[in-house]
Design an enzyme around this catalytic site. Structure first.
Site, PDB file in Angstrom:
ATOM      1  N   ASP A  38     -49.936   0.233  71.959  1.00 40.41           N
ATOM      2  CA  ASP A  38     -48.871   1.013  71.314  1.00 40.41           C
ATOM      3  C   ASP A  38     -48.570   2.259  72.143  1.00 40.41           C
ATOM      4  O   ASP A  38     -49.448   2.804  72.811  1.00 40.41           O
ATOM      5  CB  ASP A  38     -49.296   1.412  69.888  1.00 40.41           C
ATOM      6  CG  ASP A  38     -48.110   1.721  68.978  1.00 40.41           C
ATOM      7  OD1 ASP A  38     -47.325   2.632  69.305  1.00 40.41           O
ATOM      8  OD2 ASP A  38     -47.967   1.047  67.957  1.00 40.41           O
ATOM      9  N   ASP A  62     -46.083   2.289  77.121  1.00 43.29           N
ATOM     10  CA  ASP A  62     -44.732   1.858  76.780  1.00 43.29           C
ATOM     11  C   ASP A  62     -44.595   0.403  77.233  1.00 43.29           C
ATOM     12  O   ASP A  62     -44.537   0.120  78.428  1.00 43.29           O
ATOM     13  CB  ASP A  62     -43.707   2.744  77.497  1.00 43.29           C
ATOM     14  CG  ASP A  62     -42.278   2.366  77.150  1.00 43.29           C
ATOM     15  OD1 ASP A  62     -42.058   1.241  76.625  1.00 43.29           O
ATOM     16  OD2 ASP A  62     -41.374   3.179  77.408  1.00 43.29           O
ATOM     17  N   ASN A  88     -45.459  -7.512  68.185  1.00 38.92           N
ATOM     18  CA  ASN A  88     -44.962  -6.868  66.963  1.00 38.92           C
ATOM     19  C   ASN A  88     -44.191  -5.577  67.226  1.00 38.92           C
ATOM     20  O   ASN A  88     -43.322  -5.196  66.436  1.00 38.92           O
ATOM     21  CB  ASN A  88     -46.175  -6.601  66.054  1.00 38.92           C
ATOM     22  CG  ASN A  88     -45.857  -5.685  64.902  1.00 38.92           C
ATOM     23  OD1 ASN A  88     -45.289  -6.101  63.887  1.00 38.92           O
ATOM     24  ND2 ASN A  88     -46.228  -4.412  65.046  1.00 38.92           N
ATOM     25  N   SER A 140     -36.995 -11.270  62.444  1.00 36.18           N
ATOM     26  CA  SER A 140     -36.520 -10.555  61.253  1.00 36.18           C
ATOM     27  C   SER A 140     -35.524 -11.450  60.529  1.00 36.18           C
ATOM     28  O   SER A 140     -34.774 -12.201  61.181  1.00 36.18           O
ATOM     29  CB  SER A 140     -35.822  -9.262  61.686  1.00 36.18           C
ATOM     30  OG  SER A 140     -35.024  -8.762  60.629  1.00 36.18           O
ATOM     31  N   TYR A 153     -30.180  -5.012  67.552  1.00 37.97           N
ATOM     32  CA  TYR A 153     -31.460  -5.388  66.940  1.00 37.97           C
ATOM     33  C   TYR A 153     -31.440  -6.856  66.495  1.00 37.97           C
ATOM     34  O   TYR A 153     -32.373  -7.618  66.773  1.00 37.97           O
ATOM     35  CB  TYR A 153     -31.732  -4.462  65.757  1.00 37.97           C
ATOM     36  CG  TYR A 153     -32.976  -4.813  64.973  1.00 37.97           C
ATOM     37  CD1 TYR A 153     -34.241  -4.485  65.445  1.00 37.97           C
ATOM     38  CD2 TYR A 153     -32.892  -5.486  63.745  1.00 37.97           C
ATOM     39  CE1 TYR A 153     -35.390  -4.803  64.720  1.00 37.97           C
ATOM     40  CE2 TYR A 153     -34.025  -5.808  63.018  1.00 37.97           C
ATOM     41  CZ  TYR A 153     -35.273  -5.467  63.516  1.00 37.97           C
ATOM     42  OH  TYR A 153     -36.407  -5.785  62.802  1.00 37.97           O
TER      43      TYR A 153
HETATM   44  N1  LIG Z   1     -40.190  -3.135  58.439  1.00 37.54           N
HETATM   45  C1  LIG Z   1     -39.220  -4.027  58.271  1.00 37.54           C
HETATM   46  O1  LIG Z   1     -38.392  -3.953  57.335  1.00 37.54           O
HETATM   47  C2  LIG Z   1     -39.088  -5.189  59.206  1.00 37.54           C
HETATM   48  C3  LIG Z   1     -38.251  -6.251  58.852  1.00 37.54           C
HETATM   49  C4  LIG Z   1     -38.117  -7.313  59.719  1.00 37.54           C
HETATM   50  C5  LIG Z   1     -38.815  -7.314  60.917  1.00 37.54           C
HETATM   51  N2  LIG Z   1     -39.626  -6.271  61.224  1.00 37.54           N
HETATM   52  C6  LIG Z   1     -40.313  -6.304  62.501  1.00 37.54           C
HETATM   53  O2  LIG Z   1     -41.706  -6.150  62.290  1.00 37.54           O
HETATM   54  C7  LIG Z   1     -42.266  -5.404  63.377  1.00 37.54           C
HETATM   55  C8  LIG Z   1     -43.005  -4.189  62.866  1.00 37.54           C
HETATM   56  O3  LIG Z   1     -42.124  -3.392  62.109  1.00 37.54           O
HETATM   57  P1  LIG Z   1     -42.579  -2.012  61.430  1.00 37.54           P
HETATM   58  O4  LIG Z   1     -41.564  -1.711  60.390  1.00 37.54           O
HETATM   59  O5  LIG Z   1     -44.020  -2.064  61.082  1.00 37.54           O
HETATM   60  O6  LIG Z   1     -42.353  -1.005  62.656  1.00 37.54           O
HETATM   61  P2  LIG Z   1     -42.687   0.570  62.801  1.00 37.54           P
HETATM   62  O7  LIG Z   1     -41.469   1.209  63.364  1.00 37.54           O
HETATM   63  O8  LIG Z   1     -43.258   1.133  61.546  1.00 37.54           O
HETATM   64  O9  LIG Z   1     -43.834   0.527  63.911  1.00 37.54           O
HETATM   65  C9  LIG Z   1     -43.529   0.041  65.183  1.00 37.54           C
HETATM   66  C10 LIG Z   1     -44.667   0.380  66.137  1.00 37.54           C
HETATM   67  O10 LIG Z   1     -44.249  -0.042  67.460  1.00 37.54           O
HETATM   68  C11 LIG Z   1     -44.542   0.993  68.375  1.00 37.54           C
HETATM   69  N3  LIG Z   1     -43.621   0.955  69.514  1.00 37.54           N
HETATM   70  C12 LIG Z   1     -42.280   1.204  69.495  1.00 37.54           C
HETATM   71  N4  LIG Z   1     -41.789   1.154  70.744  1.00 37.54           N
HETATM   72  C13 LIG Z   1     -42.822   0.862  71.562  1.00 37.54           C
HETATM   73  C14 LIG Z   1     -42.953   0.702  72.967  1.00 37.54           C
HETATM   74  N5  LIG Z   1     -41.893   0.826  73.785  1.00 37.54           N
HETATM   75  N6  LIG Z   1     -44.167   0.430  73.477  1.00 37.54           N
HETATM   76  C15 LIG Z   1     -45.253   0.333  72.661  1.00 37.54           C
HETATM   77  N7  LIG Z   1     -45.185   0.470  71.327  1.00 37.54           N
HETATM   78  C16 LIG Z   1     -43.991   0.753  70.796  1.00 37.54           C
HETATM   79  C17 LIG Z   1     -44.398   2.287  67.581  1.00 37.54           C
HETATM   80  O11 LIG Z   1     -45.093   3.365  68.199  1.00 37.54           O
HETATM   81  C18 LIG Z   1     -44.968   1.888  66.232  1.00 37.54           C
HETATM   82  O12 LIG Z   1     -46.352   2.102  66.160  1.00 37.54           O
HETATM   83  C19 LIG Z   1     -41.102  -5.097  64.320  1.00 37.54           C
HETATM   84  O13 LIG Z   1     -40.997  -6.110  65.294  1.00 37.54           O
HETATM   85  C20 LIG Z   1     -39.911  -5.156  63.403  1.00 37.54           C
HETATM   86  O14 LIG Z   1     -38.700  -5.428  64.079  1.00 37.54           O
HETATM   87  C21 LIG Z   1     -39.785  -5.210  60.404  1.00 37.54           C
END
Ligand SMILES: NC(=O)c1ccc[n+]([C@@H]2O[C@H](COP(=O)([O-])OP(=O)(O)OC[C@H]3O[C@@H](n4cnc5c(N)ncnc54)[C@H](O)[C@@H]3O)[C@@H](O)[C@H]2O)c1
Length: 249
Positions: A38, A62, A88, A140, A153
């Site tokens: 992360d 990153d 993820n 998603s 997205y």
């Molecule tokens: N939460 C939702 O409603 C939802 C719905 C559908 C899909 N998703 C998918 O599920 C996954 C997790 O979602 P979430 O809501 O827990 O996300 P979040 O935004 O709460 O957490 C995302 C994590 O990814 C890390 N991250 C972001 N950019 C990064 C990079 N360049 N390098 C390394 N780490 C990086 C962030 O630091 C964070 O810890 C994602 O793929 C998201 O698209 C989420």
């Protein structure tokens, strides 16, 4: 909890918070060693892994940068080699297409799609050599629903579904499966700090879902546990919608 993942090493990206953190905790409770990759510090996730009695290590990088895959590979090798890869990490910015810049577009593709390439390139050879691997990438249900205001997205999450469909056909013979999980709108730090509440999206989700409550990260861990276990050996190339019965394939 049954030690269904004992002896396995799992790399989970974006596990410093949200869904990724719930995944890390679940697989640790099931006996896996965890590499948290992360951009953000992952101390709280590492504490949950340790509380589950499992080994864990964080790689702070990153993941849109190609070189980050080497760091992740080295960390996984230090824990015995990656058997499981959970893609993820993602960003979920809202911006109308009219105002979207090419930089906005490129950043979403770089963070949400490029790590599929870099991390599969880095970690697949080890899985193939061991004759066992499980890759799960987060899509998603916005791809199925075609939600407006997030065209980059939604395109990136469609790319995830296409990627798993195609790559599954190249790696199945080596004992490696790849699938996607497509959640609905889930309450996480990511969605709690965006415009989702203001836009009334959590209420819209409940109206659209068969199950009338807000989705939580814990609602996703069962699907992840199954798709990363021996039990899913004959399931590959699929997208599993875990969204309370909202969208349909
Ligand atoms: N939460 C939702 O409603 C939802 C719905 C559908 C899909 N998703 C998918 O599920 C996954 C997790 O979602 P979430 O809501 O827990 O996300 P979040 O935004 O709460 O957490 C995302 C994590 O990814 C890390 N991250 C972001 N950019 C990064 C990079 N360049 N390098 C390394 N780490 C990086 C962030 O630091 C964070 O810890 C994602 O793929 C998201 O698209 C989420």
């Amino acid at each position: 909890m049954m030690q269904t993942h004992a002896g396995r090493t799992a790399v989970i990206t974006g596990a410093a918070q949200g869904i990724g953190r719930a995944y890390a905790r679940e697989l640790a409770q099931r006996g896996a060693r965890i590499v948290v990759a992360d951009l953000a510090p992952a101390d709280e996730t590492l504490a949950l892994i340790a509380a589950a009695g499992a080994e864990g290590i964080a790689v702070r990088a990153d993941l849109s940068e190609p070189e980050s895959a080497r760091e992740v590979l080295a960390a996984a090798d230090g824990l015995g080699g990656a058997d499981i890869l959970v893609l993820n990490a993602a960003i979920q910015p809202f911006v109308a297409f009219e105002r979207m810049t090419f930089d906005d577009w490129r950043r979403v593709m770089a963070v949400n799609v490029d790590p599929l390439f870099h991390l599969c390139k880095a970690l697949l050879p080890g899985m193939r050599a061991r004759g066992w691997g499980r890759i799960v990438a987060m899509s998603s249900n916005t791809y199925q629903l075609g939600v407006p205001g997030v065209a980059h997205y939604v395109a990136s999450k469609g790319a995830v579904q296409g990627f798993v469909r195609s790559l599954s056909g190249e790696i199945g013979r080596d004992g490696v499966t790849i699938n996607a999980i497509a959640p609905g709108l889930t309450r996480t730090p990511g969605t709690s700090t965006g415009p989702q509440d203001e836009l009334g999206l959590f209420q819209q989700a409940i109206e659209g879902q068969a199950i009338k409550r807000t989705q939580q990260p814990e609602d996703l861990v069962g699907a992840l546990a199954f798709l990363t276990s021996d039990d899913s050996a004959f399931v590959t190339g699929q997208t599993v919608l875990v969204d309370g019965g909202w969208a349909h394939v």
